[in-house]
Motif scaffolding. Structure first.
Motif, mmCIF file in Angstrom:
data_model
loop_
_atom_site.group_PDB
_atom_site.id
_atom_site.type_symbol
_atom_site.label_atom_id
_atom_site.label_comp_id
_atom_site.label_asym_id
_atom_site.label_seq_id
_atom_site.Cartn_x
_atom_site.Cartn_y
_atom_site.Cartn_z
ATOM 1 N N UNK A 158 26.459 50.761 37.589
ATOM 2 C CA UNK A 158 27.799 50.827 37.751
ATOM 3 C C UNK A 158 28.657 51.037 39.050
ATOM 4 N N UNK A 159 27.047 50.772 40.242
ATOM 5 C CA UNK A 159 27.581 50.412 41.767
ATOM 6 C C UNK A 159 27.969 48.750 41.787
ATOM 7 N N UNK A 160 28.110 48.831 42.775
ATOM 8 C CA UNK A 160 28.494 47.498 43.287
ATOM 9 C C UNK A 160 27.328 46.416 43.015
ATOM 10 N N UNK A 161 26.183 46.865 43.321
ATOM 11 C CA UNK A 161 25.499 46.442 43.164
ATOM 12 C C UNK A 161 25.581 45.496 41.617
ATOM 13 N N UNK A 162 26.182 46.126 40.732
ATOM 14 C CA UNK A 162 25.952 45.360 39.537
ATOM 15 C C UNK A 162 27.143 43.674 39.677
ATOM 16 N N UNK A 163 26.224 42.676 39.922
ATOM 17 C CA UNK A 163 27.369 41.895 40.158
ATOM 18 C C UNK A 163 28.451 41.826 38.929
ATOM 19 N N UNK A 164 28.508 42.373 37.831
ATOM 20 C CA UNK A 164 29.795 42.485 37.769
ATOM 21 C C UNK A 164 31.205 42.951 37.974
ATOM 22 N N UNK A 165 30.604 44.098 38.929
ATOM 23 C CA UNK A 165 31.291 44.844 39.547
ATOM 24 C C UNK A 165 32.090 43.480 40.958
ATOM 25 N N UNK A 166 31.360 43.300 41.082
ATOM 26 C CA UNK A 166 32.513 41.598 41.990
ATOM 27 C C UNK A 166 33.426 40.766 40.843
ATOM 28 N N UNK A 167 32.382 39.943 39.729
ATOM 29 C CA UNK A 167 33.499 39.411 39.446
ATOM 30 C C UNK A 167 34.437 40.607 39.011
ATOM 31 N N UNK A 168 35.063 40.844 38.718
ATOM 32 C CA UNK A 168 36.350 42.321 38.875
ATOM 33 C C UNK A 168 37.372 42.377 40.029
ATOM 34 N N UNK A 169 36.384 42.253 40.757
ATOM 35 C CA UNK A 169 36.819 42.886 42.018
ATOM 36 C C UNK A 169 37.676 41.417 42.838
ATOM 37 N N UNK A 170 37.001 40.317 42.723
ATOM 38 C CA UNK A 170 37.627 39.254 43.425
ATOM 39 C C UNK A 170 39.179 38.697 42.631
ATOM 40 N N UNK A 171 39.480 39.142 41.792
ATOM 41 C CA UNK A 171 40.076 38.980 41.118
ATOM 42 C C UNK A 171 41.431 39.265 42.160
ATOM 43 N N UNK A 172 42.104 40.096 42.540
ATOM 44 C CA UNK A 172 42.234 40.786 43.813
ATOM 45 C C UNK A 172 43.144 39.279 44.609
ATOM 46 N N UNK A 173 41.845 38.330 45.270
ATOM 47 C CA UNK A 173 42.303 37.360 45.914
ATOM 48 C C UNK A 173 43.065 36.638 45.455
ATOM 49 N N UNK A 174 42.772 36.314 43.320
ATOM 50 C CA UNK A 174 43.589 35.480 42.987
ATOM 51 C C UNK A 174 45.354 35.962 42.770
ATOM 52 N N UNK A 175 45.037 37.522 42.792
ATOM 53 C CA UNK A 175 46.715 37.746 42.970
ATOM 54 C C UNK A 175 47.202 37.392 44.238
ATOM 55 N N UNK A 176 46.694 37.496 44.722
ATOM 56 C CA UNK A 176 47.589 37.405 46.473
ATOM 57 C C UNK A 176 47.994 36.097 46.615
ATOM 58 N N UNK A 177 46.390 34.842 46.145
ATOM 59 C CA UNK A 177 47.245 33.760 46.614
ATOM 60 C C UNK A 177 48.972 33.542 45.243
ATOM 61 N N UNK A 178 48.301 34.275 43.985
ATOM 62 C CA UNK A 178 49.922 33.864 43.420
ATOM 63 C C UNK A 178 51.313 34.283 43.712
ATOM 64 N N UNK A 179 50.850 35.056 44.593
ATOM 65 C CA UNK A 179 52.338 35.880 45.562
ATOM 66 C C UNK A 179 52.574 34.962 46.218
ATOM 67 N N UNK A 180 51.329 34.767 47.254
ATOM 68 C CA UNK A 180 52.279 34.113 48.264
ATOM 69 C C UNK A 180 51.972 32.366 48.267
ATOM 70 N N UNK A 181 51.211 32.100 47.105
ATOM 71 C CA UNK A 181 51.375 30.586 47.299
ATOM 72 C C UNK A 181 50.182 30.302 47.793
ATOM 73 N N UNK A 182 49.427 30.658 48.604
ATOM 74 C CA UNK A 182 48.511 30.646 49.489
ATOM 75 C C UNK A 182 47.840 31.539 50.369
ATOM 76 N N UNK A 183 46.465 31.492 50.661
ATOM 77 C CA UNK A 183 45.517 32.651 51.302
ATOM 78 C C UNK A 183 47.272 32.707 52.568
ATOM 79 N N UNK A 184 46.347 33.963 52.696
ATOM 80 C CA UNK A 184 46.240 34.459 53.943
ATOM 81 C C UNK A 184 46.109 34.198 55.180
ATOM 82 N N UNK A 185 45.888 33.965 56.706
ATOM 83 C CA UNK A 185 46.171 33.801 57.871
ATOM 84 C C UNK A 185 44.172 34.461 58.012
ATOM 85 N N UNK A 186 44.657 35.688 57.993
ATOM 86 C CA UNK A 186 43.547 37.274 57.981
ATOM 87 C C UNK A 186 43.912 38.473 56.617
ATOM 88 N N UNK A 187 42.887 38.605 56.300
ATOM 89 C CA UNK A 187 42.919 39.887 54.972
ATOM 90 C C UNK A 187 41.887 40.496 55.878
#
Length: 380
Positions: A158-187
């Motif tokens: 279950x280290x990040x070589x497991x592709x499902x790990x990255x699938x879960x972690x990508x959702x942080x980007x979704x949440x940021x866009x939901x709150x800001x209405x767009x992606x930031x300039x820099x992350x």
């Protein structure tokens, strides 16, 4: 009356954007939905015009961003019939794996480097019932062993070589866009094993309709009412990854055999997501940079003292890097900047206590003594 939209974790929240079947048994502790906090005071300290936010992943169930990926990895493992998990860890992965294994009712085996793990994280793994295997070597040695053992033992890695790990972690980007209405300039992110910067870039690319998956305008959770659901987001941020000077393989251009830093969570010399992280940097026109331990600790302390946000040292690497790159003009003035804080400060309390500037006042149990202590220490 039941809540119409009771939050039950990121898999249910983003089921239509994750590789999850309708009948999948989900293993969740209510992870995700962490606060995106606008910093009110730090820009004044920097004396510059930036719109600065921190995504405080330390408020996940086990205190770090690892829970985002672990809910997906353990869900996948359980639904494939696995009875045991294994991971190498500098601390946060072991804590998360142990908790989610307990939730699922399966065993967890965690390999940790001898003497190189914060006690708060070790306590978590142990109290959740994991079998802790301590090795005479660093994280990179543990990762090699996990790969080898995973081929011959009935365990799911279950280290990040497991592709499902990255699938879960990508959702942080979704949440940021939901709150800001767009992606930031820099992350800005701390970089150790490099899975998180990779996962965020996956998330931002999916939001922009780039790559293998495109997000639809419909949102199962909100019924199409949130800003995120109403339109695809075309903008993507520049991805900035910060490593500790003593553990900076991306800056050296090769693995570091003996990584060393006070930021134990990024004390990794041979990142497993090397190629993907390099691709994220290149595709986003971002950069990697290094920050010293002194800069990391100063950023941790400044964030706590000026904003009331207590993160672990590795988290502060993102803020330290952002502060320096704002000052030197590499991050443009007027930009919107998000820094990921990967873990809570209570993960490593010894480091925080060691650098706390205010002493503990030892006074008699008398009203006058307490009053005098207050008056003597009031700000002028």
């Amino acid at each position: 009356m039941p809540f119409r939209h009771r939050y039950t974790g990121l898999i249910e929240r983003y089921r239509d954007r994750l590789p999850i079947a309708d009948d999948t048994r989900i293993i969740s502790l209510g992870e995700g939905n962490t606060p995106l906090i606008r910093l009110n005071n730090l820009p004044t300290v920097l004396d510059c015009d930036v719109d600065l936010y921190v995504k405080f992943e330390g408020l996940n169930p086990t205190g770090s961003f690892k829970d985002r990926g672990m809910t997906m990895a353990v869900t996948d493992a359980v639904n494939k019939g696995s009875r045991a998990l294994i991971c190498a860890s500098t601390g946060n992965t072991s804590a998360s794996a142990a908790a989610y294994a307990a939730r699922a009712g399966i065993a967890a085996f965690v390999l940790i480097p001898d003497g190189k793990i914060a006690q708060g994280k070790l306590a978590q793994a142990r109290i959740h019932g994991a079998t802790v295997i301590q090795i005479k070597g660093n994280f990179d040695a543990g990762m090699r062993l996990v790969r080898e053992v995973g081929e011959v033992a009935p365990v799911s890695i279950v280290n990040s070589i497991n592709p499902y790990r990255l699938q879960g972690q990508k959702t942080a980007a979704f949440e940021i866009i939901e709150e800001l209405g767009s992606a930031p300039d820099y992350h800005c992110l701390p970089v150790g094993n490099a899975g998180n910067i990779t996962a965020h870039w996956i998330g931002y690319c999916e939001c922009a309709g780039v790559g293998d998956a495109t997000l639809t305008e419909a949102c199962a959770f909100c019924g199409g009412q949130c800003r995120f659901a109403q339109a695809l987001v075309q903008k993507r941020p520049r991805m900035l990854g910060y490593q500790a000077t003593g553990s900076a393989p991306f800056l050296r251009g090769e693995p570091v055999s003996e990584p060393d830093t006070v930021a134990t969570a990024i004390r990794i010399g041979d990142p497993q997501s090397w190629a993907a992280a390099q691709a994220a940097r290149q595709e986003s026109d971002g950069w990697f940079a290094e920050v010293s331990d002194d800069e990391i600790l100063a950023a941790q302390r400044t964030l706590a003292e000026t904003e009331g946000i207590f993160c672990e040292p590795a988290s502060a690497a993102s803020v330290a890097g952002a502060m320096r790159d704002v000052r030197n003009g590499r991050i443009a003035l007027g930009s919107r900047v998000v820094c990921t804080l990967t873990g809570h400060g209570l993960k490593d309390p010894d480091v925080a206590i060691a650098q706390a500037e205010r002493p503990v006042l030892d006074v008699p149990p008398e009203k006058e003594a307490v009053r005098r202590a207050i008056l003597d220490n009031l700000p002028s």
